[in-house]
Design an enzyme around this catalytic site. Structure first.
Site, PDB file in Angstrom:
ATOM      1  N   ARG A   1      -1.688  -5.863  -8.514  1.00  0.00           N
ATOM      2  CA  ARG A   1      -0.479  -6.670  -8.335  1.00  0.00           C
ATOM      3  C   ARG A   1      -0.355  -7.775  -9.375  1.00  0.00           C
ATOM      4  NH1 ARG A   1      -2.246  -7.964  -2.394  1.00  0.00           N
ATOM      5  NH2 ARG A   1      -4.082  -8.092  -3.698  1.00  0.00           N
TER       6      ARG A   1
ATOM      7  N   HIS B   1       0.845  -1.202   0.000  1.00  0.00           N
ATOM      8  CA  HIS B   1       0.000   0.000   0.000  1.00  0.00           C
ATOM      9  C   HIS B   1       0.884   1.258   0.000  1.00  0.00           C
ATOM     10  CE1 HIS B   1      -3.167  -2.606   2.201  1.00  0.00           C
ATOM     11  NE2 HIS B   1      -3.658  -2.350   1.000  1.00  0.00           N
TER      12      HIS B   1
ATOM     13  N   LYS C   1     -16.723  -6.898   5.794  1.00  0.00           N
ATOM     14  CA  LYS C   1     -15.511  -7.698   5.567  1.00  0.00           C
ATOM     15  C   LYS C   1     -14.967  -8.276   6.877  1.00  0.00           C
ATOM     16  CE  LYS C   1     -13.425  -6.413   1.211  1.00  0.00           C
ATOM     17  NZ  LYS C   1     -12.162  -6.103   0.507  1.00  0.00           N
TER      18      LYS C   1
ATOM     19  N   SER D   1      -2.817  -7.615   2.684  1.00  0.00           N
ATOM     20  CA  SER D   1      -3.222  -7.534   4.086  1.00  0.00           C
ATOM     21  C   SER D   1      -3.609  -8.922   4.591  1.00  0.00           C
ATOM     22  CB  SER D   1      -4.417  -6.590   4.248  1.00  0.00           C
ATOM     23  OG  SER D   1      -4.050  -5.281   3.905  1.00  0.00           O
TER      24      SER D   1
END
Ligand code: PNS
Length: 160
Positions: free
Chosen positions: A94, A21, A45, A132
């Site tokens: 990514r 990030h 989430k 994460s």
């Protein structure tokens, strides 16, 4: 000719913020005059870290970056874009595996607000595998994450 100042929004759950990030944030700083890093509450989430902690971690990790403003938000990104007066969204990309999710989200946002532009930035190869969720998985078993997260939040993560 006076230059118009350009502001972008970098939204995410940041559960927690990673070096990936931070790499995207620093890349964004080369392009924009101001970046609003917007931490989504994203209760659905079921984040590992509280909303308050996630905002605090992003603030700590970006405290030396003058172009960055950190806020928390709940609700639609398109509404936030009106509130902070920016129609540019930054997202990190990514691998191909990110693409489908990002494509869907980008189109969904564009369907709600046609002026909204999403730009996708790639992190350096060394950060391309960091997410994460990888960090959370390692933290769960008290493994080492110092190569994955900003040094400013390492102590906080280890104390949890
Ligand atoms: O880091 P993440 O979890 O991939 O970020 C997801 C985020 C925060 C960008 C996304 O959940 C979001 O935009 N939430 C706000 C709600 C919204 O606008 N949803 C419509 C677009 S799908």
């Amino acid at each position: 000719m006076a230059k118009e100042s350009k502001r972008a929004i970098y939204p995410g759950t940041f559960d927690p913020i990673t070096l990936g990030h931070l790499d995207i944030i620093k890349r964004g700083c080369k392009i924009f005059d101001e970046i609003v890093v917007a931490v989504a509450k994203n209760k659905e989430k079921n984040p590992m870290f509280s909303f308050e902690k996630r905002v605090e971690f992003v603030k700590k990790a970006t405290r030396d970056l003058p172009k960055i403003k950190v806020i928390g938000f709940e609700g639609l990104l398109v509404d936030l874009s009106d509130e902070v007066d920016s129609n540019i969204i930054i997202r990190g990309l990514r691998a191909v595996s990110d693409f489908e999710y990002e494509l869907q989200m980008g189109y969904a946002n564009a369907s709600l607000k046609k002026d909204l532009e999403t730009i996708y930035l790639m992190p350096s190869l060394q950060y391309a595998f960091i997410s994460s969720s990888i960090v959370r998985a390692i933290l769960k078993y008290r493994g080492e994450v110092k190569h994955l997260v900003p040094k400013e939040i390492l102590k906080d993560l280890k104390c949890m």
